[in-house]
Design a protein around this motif. Sequence first.
Motif, PDB file in Angstrom:
ATOM      1  N   SER A   7       0.929  -1.233  -0.024  1.00 26.00           N
ATOM      2  CA  SER A   7       0.190   0.076   0.098  1.00 26.00           C
ATOM      3  C   SER A   7       1.183   1.323   0.010  1.00 26.00           C
ATOM      4  O   SER A   7       0.702   2.224   0.655  1.00 26.00           O
ATOM      5  CB  SER A   7      -1.108  -0.115   1.113  1.00 26.00           C
ATOM      6  N   CYS A   9       1.728   3.292  -2.330  1.00 27.58           N
ATOM      7  CA  CYS A   9       1.399   4.672  -3.081  1.00 27.58           C
ATOM      8  C   CYS A   9      -0.016   4.883  -2.919  1.00 27.58           C
ATOM      9  O   CYS A   9      -0.855   4.012  -2.227  1.00 27.58           O
ATOM     10  CB  CYS A   9       1.743   4.686  -4.551  1.00 27.58           C
ATOM     11  N   ARG A  11      -2.854   4.692  -4.270  1.00 26.26           N
ATOM     12  CA  ARG A  11      -3.712   3.631  -5.068  1.00 26.26           C
ATOM     13  C   ARG A  11      -4.030   2.675  -3.921  1.00 26.26           C
ATOM     14  O   ARG A  11      -5.407   2.157  -3.709  1.00 26.26           O
ATOM     15  CB  ARG A  11      -3.425   2.732  -6.035  1.00 26.26           C
ATOM     16  N   CYS A  13      -3.466  -0.195  -2.987  1.00 28.48           N
ATOM     17  CA  CYS A  13      -4.231  -1.707  -3.648  1.00 28.48           C
ATOM     18  C   CYS A  13      -4.268  -2.836  -2.513  1.00 28.48           C
ATOM     19  O   CYS A  13      -4.903  -3.662  -2.755  1.00 28.48           O
ATOM     20  CB  CYS A  13      -3.494  -2.122  -4.761  1.00 28.48           C
ATOM     21  N   PHE A  24      -2.141  -1.930  -9.077  1.00 26.86           N
ATOM     22  CA  PHE A  24      -2.283  -0.994 -10.180  1.00 26.86           C
ATOM     23  C   PHE A  24      -1.262  -0.490 -10.994  1.00 26.86           C
ATOM     24  O   PHE A  24      -1.196  -0.454 -12.110  1.00 26.86           O
ATOM     25  CB  PHE A  24      -2.733   0.225  -9.606  1.00 26.86           C
ATOM     26  N   CYS A  25      -0.089  -0.906 -10.545  1.00 28.88           N
ATOM     27  CA  CYS A  25       1.352  -0.406 -10.884  1.00 28.88           C
ATOM     28  C   CYS A  25       1.683  -1.588 -11.881  1.00 28.88           C
ATOM     29  O   CYS A  25       2.666  -1.278 -12.776  1.00 28.88           O
ATOM     30  CB  CYS A  25       2.368   0.152 -10.093  1.00 28.88           C
TER      31      CYS A  25
HETATM   32  S1  SF4 Z   1      -0.181   0.673  -7.498  1.00 28.50           S
HETATM   33 FE1  SF4 Z   1       1.634  -0.409  -6.871  1.00 28.50          FE
HETATM   34  S2  SF4 Z   1       2.606   0.780  -5.344  1.00 28.50           S
HETATM   35 FE2  SF4 Z   1       0.764   1.702  -5.515  1.00 28.50          FE
HETATM   36  S3  SF4 Z   1      -0.303   0.538  -3.867  1.00 28.50           S
HETATM   37 FE3  SF4 Z   1      -0.647  -0.791  -5.612  1.00 28.50          FE
HETATM   38  S4  SF4 Z   1       0.955  -2.365  -5.754  1.00 28.50           S
HETATM   39 FE4  SF4 Z   1       1.530  -0.762  -4.265  1.00 28.50          FE
END
Ligand code: SF4
Length: 299
Positions: A7, A9, A11, A13, A24-25
């Motif tokens: 978690s 960033c 997002r 996730c 998401f990345c």
């Molecule tokens: S987008 Fe990537 S970096 Fe951001 S919380 Fe989701 S998995 Fe982690």
Amino acid sequence: MEPYTCSDCPRSCNALRGEIGSGFCRMGADPVIARAAPHYDEEPVISGTRGSGAIFFSGCALRCRFCQNYPISHDGFGQRITVERLRETYFELIEQGCHNINLVNPTHFAAAIEKSLEGGLPVPVVWNTGGYEKVESLRRFEGKIQVYLPDLKYINPDSARKYSAAKDYFDFAGPALKEMLRQTGPVELDEEGIILRGTIVRHLILPGCAEESMCILDWIAENLPGAWVSLMAQYLPFGNVAGLDALDRRLFPEEYEAVVDHLMELGLEDGFVQELSSSDEKYIPSFDLTGVNPPKGEK
Ligand code: SF4
């Protein structure tokens, strides 16, 4: 790297970061990079004469429709490496004379980068980010990052949603940039004029968005005393912008001039203003895995 629940960033996730494709990345636990080489097109205090040691990370937590690095940020081009190899790469760039290590789009690899910086480095480390960051993630880097180079892309949630699929962009970027400045303090340069520490905020003027650019500069003037501003005019219609408002054209000179005039009126004199003629594809580096593997004969 062992898999972990991420978690890191905004997002948030909570994806299990193991193999490439999680979250998401769309990245796994191990770093994926597309290029590691001296880079001469950053701001003069960062590139200096010997270049900035730029490492371009693949994947992204934003989805900017106009991204100039689309093949690596959206399509994920790059090579998976270990944390140990990432650290070796830092030292290879330092041996080539680079003034600093420049982590380009590092946010979604915070865990791997944190490990790679254990023991510190003999040159400043630059966190070169889109600005979409969580304060608690940045706190892990206090004392490990000497220079923050964030974008401040939007202040308006509608633009952030339409252009980067992140309507909460400014809710996170505002506090994140304050945290960056808190960690670094004002800009300090060495005797050659190369940055040792500090925060430089980049803002790219988008076509049709001059008014939003001016609001962003107002916010910086009010909230980030001591940070430098790098006003960028290099926008080119890239990526997936067909039919998206004015993003399928270059900046008009009058848009550029209005924003530059506003910067001057605000007295934001410390920093850089890109010429309008800077919008040229030649400034986009080749993502060809340069420097990603150890030099031939070493391993
Ligand atoms: S987008 Fe990537 S970096 Fe951001 S919380 Fe989701 S998995 Fe982690």
